[in-house]
Design a protein around this motif. Structure first.
Motif, mmCIF file in Angstrom:
data_model
loop_
_atom_site.group_PDB
_atom_site.id
_atom_site.type_symbol
_atom_site.label_atom_id
_atom_site.label_comp_id
_atom_site.label_asym_id
_atom_site.label_seq_id
_atom_site.Cartn_x
_atom_site.Cartn_y
_atom_site.Cartn_z
ATOM 1 N N PRO A 1 0.222 -1.298 0.281
ATOM 2 C CA PRO A 1 0.200 0.124 0.320
ATOM 3 C C PRO A 1 0.626 1.157 0.058
ATOM 4 O O PRO A 1 1.900 1.048 0.456
ATOM 5 C CB PRO A 1 -0.811 -0.168 1.323
ATOM 6 C CG PRO A 1 0.452 -1.108 2.114
ATOM 7 C CD PRO A 1 0.655 -1.628 1.201
ATOM 8 N N VAL A 2 0.286 2.482 -0.629
ATOM 9 C CA VAL A 2 1.050 3.515 -0.079
ATOM 10 C C VAL A 2 0.649 4.217 1.235
ATOM 11 O O VAL A 2 0.048 4.093 1.834
ATOM 12 C CB VAL A 2 0.295 4.463 -1.086
ATOM 13 C CG1 VAL A 2 0.890 5.941 -1.170
ATOM 14 C CG2 VAL A 2 -0.367 4.336 -2.715
ATOM 15 N N SER A 3 2.061 4.907 1.191
ATOM 16 C CA SER A 3 2.758 5.283 2.731
ATOM 17 C C SER A 3 1.857 6.415 2.862
ATOM 18 O O SER A 3 0.807 7.253 2.227
ATOM 19 C CB SER A 3 3.966 5.868 2.847
ATOM 20 O OG SER A 3 4.242 6.731 2.395
ATOM 21 N N ALA A 4 1.586 6.249 4.393
ATOM 22 C CA ALA A 4 0.158 7.554 4.935
ATOM 23 C C ALA A 4 0.474 9.001 4.748
ATOM 24 O O ALA A 4 0.257 9.611 3.936
ATOM 25 C CB ALA A 4 -0.192 7.131 6.242
ATOM 26 N N ASP A 5 1.916 8.859 4.726
ATOM 27 C CA ASP A 5 2.974 9.977 4.855
ATOM 28 C C ASP A 5 2.729 10.557 3.325
ATOM 29 O O ASP A 5 4.176 11.578 3.282
ATOM 30 C CB ASP A 5 3.445 11.066 5.852
ATOM 31 C CG ASP A 5 4.633 9.669 5.466
ATOM 32 O OD1 ASP A 5 4.457 8.613 4.656
ATOM 33 O OD2 ASP A 5 5.692 10.236 6.062
ATOM 34 N N SER A 6 2.917 10.038 2.134
ATOM 35 C CA SER A 6 2.583 10.137 0.925
ATOM 36 C C SER A 6 2.537 11.967 0.724
ATOM 37 O O SER A 6 3.712 12.572 -0.593
ATOM 38 C CB SER A 6 1.957 9.468 -0.506
ATOM 39 O OG SER A 6 0.133 10.293 0.003
#
Lengths: 397, 165
Positions: free
Chosen positions: B121-126
């Protein structure tokens, strides 16, 4: 008692627990809970708006030395509190007129979209401690981008009506909406710089000192831009009663007019909520940690206070002309907002990272105050020069 | 079929359907509105790719800026709303050629390019990563600054053209 302390969150948890105790699969429980939450959230503005319109009418009346709603026939209620319901019922029963030659689809879709966008704003507003529709990591930017959606609905309503006054009013309001988006976005940028995040809950959490105290000039810029986007006086061009009746929705009647009317009030309520969240500390207040449900009450109090400020501007100031409004934006607000961003950024860099929030707020406040004084000085000099030019022109005649 | 696939097909159908309506509508104002719907569809694709910032930017720039500019241009141009005006002009042949060539190049690229897929998944702090990458000397600071200068030049050019002499 424990249940009451965090009432709203606990009701949600109780609902989820109730569903989980049935034999539904887990994904369905989650989906139904989310859907119910979304429905409840969408109903918040739609229901509070009835009280809110009554509140506005009372304030207007007091400013104009009147009593305001105090009786609505057989349905009166105390202080005419049910007058808005009577209005709503009346609105439903009115004839729905579509002007000849109107672009039917565009004409009919515009009010629905307007109302939908006004409801969508509430998805990211933090309504209390741990109480938010969805804490997007682009939070405040989502709100700004919704603004571009509302520009489209103005075009659709103005064009679809097949009325040149509606179209002219649409052009007018688009011109103001587009121009005032710039100082609005720039003042939001300053808040984001200080909070270090775009998420609404993070912005609330960052306000150990309310940003109104740290950034008074920014708050003023934001308020001015917001007033203009709401079409409130002194920027009352969208709905300049004396010239263009109801502006771009002059041709709407019945429930479609009702949609525009309600959306206008909902936008005003949302603007007050956004102002409270960005500058007044949102739901923060004393005893919030012990009794989380208090946070919603604090936010409500702050919203009502912000509405009062907006109302005072609305009902005590005269209206500016379109050229004055646009000149005020491009020659005053936008340059000031740009300088403000630079000043706060520079001031922020002088603070060591270890400094507490009070020092940081103090430095920002200093930068804002110095900037305000400089601006007032420039305005005073420019004003005097203009007056002298005018005097010498008159003397030579 | 997963929920994500269903949503992708739905959003893709809205985007392409609206795009098709843009080129087939005779009423130019309706075409512009469908163009806006198509922009919304593209924003939906960005949301599905877990890039909310790009989605909001898409709405902010394309719907709030470019689409409104197009609507203004339509309303302030003579004869463009005339339904009896012919839909094609003398250049339709060369336009068709260019369109087919562009479609061919894009299609060839879509099929032959080695598309990277992010693992997990894409990291939360993108958002923070994007911000840092834009001003990082090892990242995209040069294109970022060049774009800024380009925009400034555009501003100055617009002011120069519009200025009263």
């Amino acid at each position: 008692m424990e249940f009451l302390k965090n009432l709203i969150v606990n009701v949600g948890l109780w609902f989820q627990g109730l569903l989980a105790s049935t034999s539904l699969p887990e994904t369905w429980v989650l989906a139904i809970t989310r859907a119910a939450g979304a429905l409840a959230l969408a109903l918040v503005p739609l229901v509070t708006i009835f009280f809110f319109i009554w509140y506005e009418r009372k304030i207007v009346a007091r400013i104009g030395s009147r009593l305001g709603p105090n009786n609505s026939g057989a349905y009166g209620g105390p202080w005419g509190i049910f007058q808005v319901f009577a209005d709503a019922i009346k609105m439903f029963t009115k004839e729905d007129v579509i002007p000849a030659g109107a672009d039917r689809w565009v004409f009919n879709v515009a009010p629905m979209l307007t109302l939908a966008i006004a409801v969508m704003i509430w998805a990211v507003l933090p309504l209390g401690k741990g109480l938010i529709g969805i804490d997007l990591n682009i939070g405040i930017f989502y709100l700004l981008s919704l603004g571009s959606g509302s520009i489209v609905t103005v075009v659709m309503a103005g064009w679809g009506s097949n009325n040149k006054y509606a179209l002219l009013a649409a052009f007018r309001s688009i011109a103001t909406l587009i121009s005032y988006e710039i100082p609005k976005a720039l003042s939001v940028l300053v808040v984001v710089m200080l909070a270090g995040s775009l998420s609404m809950q993070d912005i609330v959490a960052a306000q150990d000192v309310a940003f109104l105290l740290a950034l008074p000039l920014t708050a003023f810029l934001f308020l001015a831009a917001t007033l203009s986007e709401l079409g409130r006086r002194p920027f009352d061009l969208v709905e300049a009663d004396s010239e263009i009746v109801a502006g771009y929705f002059v041709e709407y009647s019945g429930i479609k007019f009702g949609m525009f009317y309600v959306a206008q009030f909902m936008n005003q309520l949302a603007a007050a909520a956004i102002f409270s969240t960005l500058f007044l500390g949102g739901w923060r207040g004393p005893w919030v940690d012990q009794v989380p449900v208090l946070s919603t009450l604090w936010l409500t109090a702050k919203i009502l206070l912000s509405v009062l400020i907006i109302q005072f501007f609305q009902y005590t100031l005269p209206r500016l002309r379109i050229d004055q409004v646009l000149a005020f934006n491009w020659k005053f607000l936008t340059p000031l907002a740009l300088v403000n961003v630079c000043a706060v950024a520079l001031a922020g860099k002088t603070v060591p990272a270890s400094a507490g929030p009070l020092t940081q707020a103090g430095i920002s406040l200093g930068a804002n105050v110095v900037l305000t004084l400089i601006v007032l000085g420039i305005l005073a000099i420019a004003g005097r020069q203009a007056r002298q030019r005018e005097a010498s022109r008159l003397a030579t005649q | 079929m997963t929920l994500q696939q269903i949503l992708f097909i739905l959003v893709g159908a809205i985007t392409l359907g609206a795009a098709l309506m843009v080129v087939t509508r005779r009423n130019v104002f309706h075409a512009a509105l469908f163009l806006i719907l198509s922009f919304f569809g593209v924003a939906g694709l960005y949301v599905l790719l877990e890039a909310p910032f790009l989605a909001a930017m898409q709405l902010f720039i394309y719907v709030g800026g470019i689409a409104i500019l197009i609507v203004f241009a339509i309303m302030l141009t003579r004869e463009v709303m005339n339904p009896a005006a012919p839909g094609a002009n003398r250049q339709w042949g060369s336009a068709l050629l260019v369109a087919v060539a562009l479609c061919g190049v894009l299609g060839w690229m879509a099929l032959n390019h080695d598309w990277k897929v992010t693992p997990g998944p894409v990291s939360a702090d993108s958002m923070a990563n994007l911000g840092k990458a834009l001003v990082d000397p090892q990242g995209f600071v040069l294109p970022f600054e060049v774009t800024a200068v380009l925009l400034l030049i555009t501003f100055i050019g617009a002011v120069t053209i519009a200025r009263e002499r």
